[in-house]
Scaffold this motif. Structure first.
Motif, mmCIF file in Angstrom:
data_model
loop_
_atom_site.group_PDB
_atom_site.id
_atom_site.type_symbol
_atom_site.label_atom_id
_atom_site.label_comp_id
_atom_site.label_asym_id
_atom_site.label_seq_id
_atom_site.Cartn_x
_atom_site.Cartn_y
_atom_site.Cartn_z
ATOM 1 N N GLY A 160 21.223 -8.740 -40.973
ATOM 2 C CA GLY A 160 22.629 -8.744 -40.576
ATOM 3 C C GLY A 160 23.250 -7.435 -41.011
ATOM 4 N N MET A 161 23.921 -6.746 -40.086
ATOM 5 C CA MET A 161 24.517 -5.455 -40.416
ATOM 6 C C MET A 161 25.920 -5.358 -39.817
ATOM 7 N N THR A 162 26.768 -4.587 -40.504
ATOM 8 C CA THR A 162 28.084 -4.252 -39.971
ATOM 9 C C THR A 162 28.256 -2.742 -40.038
ATOM 10 N N TRP A 163 29.132 -2.220 -39.166
ATOM 11 C CA TRP A 163 29.427 -0.803 -39.179
ATOM 12 C C TRP A 163 30.488 -0.526 -40.234
ATOM 13 N N LYS A 164 30.276 0.527 -40.965
ATOM 14 C CA LYS A 164 31.160 0.920 -42.055
ATOM 15 C C LYS A 164 32.618 0.947 -41.609
ATOM 16 N N ASP A 165 33.475 0.426 -42.447
ATOM 17 C CA ASP A 165 34.919 0.435 -42.255
ATOM 18 C C ASP A 165 35.424 -0.384 -41.064
ATOM 19 N N THR A 166 34.549 -1.153 -40.394
ATOM 20 C CA THR A 166 35.004 -1.938 -39.253
ATOM 21 C C THR A 166 34.807 -3.437 -39.475
ATOM 22 N N ASN A 167 33.813 -3.798 -40.282
ATOM 23 C CA ASN A 167 33.425 -5.194 -40.484
ATOM 24 C C ASN A 167 33.023 -5.845 -39.164
ATOM 25 N N ILE A 168 32.615 -5.043 -38.197
ATOM 26 C CA ILE A 168 32.089 -5.517 -36.918
ATOM 27 C C ILE A 168 30.594 -5.275 -36.933
ATOM 28 N N GLY A 169 29.833 -6.272 -36.500
ATOM 29 C CA GLY A 169 28.390 -6.093 -36.498
ATOM 30 C C GLY A 169 27.682 -7.230 -35.831
ATOM 31 N N GLY A 170 26.486 -7.490 -36.330
ATOM 32 C CA GLY A 170 25.701 -8.536 -35.717
ATOM 33 C C GLY A 170 24.417 -8.794 -36.452
ATOM 34 N N THR A 171 23.637 -9.682 -35.855
ATOM 35 C CA THR A 171 22.320 -10.036 -36.356
ATOM 36 C C THR A 171 21.285 -9.284 -35.524
ATOM 37 N N PHE A 172 20.364 -8.627 -36.183
ATOM 38 C CA PHE A 172 19.332 -7.843 -35.528
ATOM 39 C C PHE A 172 17.971 -8.468 -35.817
ATOM 40 N N LEU A 173 17.194 -8.737 -34.772
ATOM 41 C CA LEU A 173 15.855 -9.302 -34.909
ATOM 42 C C LEU A 173 14.847 -8.342 -34.303
ATOM 43 N N ILE A 174 13.757 -8.095 -35.030
ATOM 44 C CA ILE A 174 12.709 -7.203 -34.557
ATOM 45 C C ILE A 174 11.387 -7.954 -34.669
ATOM 46 N N SER A 175 10.712 -8.138 -33.529
ATOM 47 C CA SER A 175 9.442 -8.857 -33.539
ATOM 48 C C SER A 175 8.285 -7.879 -33.696
ATOM 49 N N ASP A 176 7.096 -8.424 -33.944
ATOM 50 C CA ASP A 176 5.933 -7.570 -34.181
ATOM 51 C C ASP A 176 5.501 -6.806 -32.925
ATOM 52 N N ASN A 177 5.958 -7.215 -31.738
ATOM 53 C CA ASN A 177 5.616 -6.467 -30.524
ATOM 54 C C ASN A 177 6.643 -5.389 -30.207
ATOM 55 N N GLY A 178 7.628 -5.197 -31.094
ATOM 56 C CA GLY A 178 8.625 -4.151 -30.926
ATOM 57 C C GLY A 178 9.881 -4.583 -30.205
ATOM 58 N N THR A 179 9.940 -5.857 -29.799
ATOM 59 C CA THR A 179 11.140 -6.348 -29.136
ATOM 60 C C THR A 179 12.277 -6.402 -30.142
ATOM 61 N N PHE A 180 13.421 -5.894 -29.742
ATOM 62 C CA PHE A 180 14.595 -5.776 -30.592
ATOM 63 C C PHE A 180 15.705 -6.593 -29.948
ATOM 64 N N VAL A 181 16.266 -7.543 -30.695
ATOM 65 C CA VAL A 181 17.353 -8.379 -30.187
ATOM 66 C C VAL A 181 18.549 -8.220 -31.111
ATOM 67 N N MET A 182 19.707 -7.961 -30.515
ATOM 68 C CA MET A 182 20.935 -7.845 -31.292
ATOM 69 C C MET A 182 21.920 -8.875 -30.786
ATOM 70 N N SER A 183 22.458 -9.653 -31.702
ATOM 71 C CA SER A 183 23.486 -10.623 -31.368
ATOM 72 C C SER A 183 24.787 -10.179 -32.033
ATOM 73 N N PRO A 184 25.800 -9.840 -31.245
ATOM 74 C CA PRO A 184 27.064 -9.369 -31.824
ATOM 75 C C PRO A 184 27.891 -10.540 -32.356
#
Length: 84
Positions: free
Chosen positions: A18-42
Motif C-alpha cells: 500500500g502506497m500514497t504519494w507524498k503530501d497528498t495522502n492519495i494512493g492505492g494498493t499495488f500487487l505484483i505477481s511472479d509473472n510480472g503482472t502489476f495491478v494497482m487499485s486506487p
C-alpha cells in the motif's frame, strides 16, 4: 522492508504494497505477481474528477502521471477497468 520483498520474490509469492504519494495522502494498493503482472487499485483516498453529470469518476490521468516516471519502463501494456 526491501528484504521482505526480496524474500517474497524469490519464493514467487504475490507481492502487495500500500502506497500514497507524498503530501497528498492519495494512493492505492499495488500487487505484483511472479509473472510480472502489476495491478494497482486506487483505494486510498481515491482521486476523482467531476465530469458533466457523472460523479466519482477515478482520475486515471492523475495516477498515470504519477506512476509513469517510476514504473513506465516496466509496462508492456495498460488496462483500466472501472468497478462500482
Amino acid at each position: 522492508m526491501l528484504k521482505i520483498l526480496s524474500t517474497k520474490e524469490k519464493q514467487r509469492e504475490l507481492i502487495g504494497v500500500g502506497m500514497t504519494w507524498k503530501d497528498t495522502n492519495i494512493g492505492g494498493t499495488f500487487l505484483i505477481s511472479d509473472n510480472g503482472t502489476f495491478v494497482m487499485s486506487p483505494d486510498i483516498n481515491r482521486k476523482v474528477v467531476e465530469v458533466e453529470s457523472y460523479s466519482n469518476i477515478t482520475d486515471i490521468n492523475w495516477y498515470m502521471t504519477k506512476m509513469m516516471p517510476i514504473f513506465g519502463p516496466l509496462f508492456e501494456s495498460i488496462s483500466y477497468y472501472k468497478h462500482e
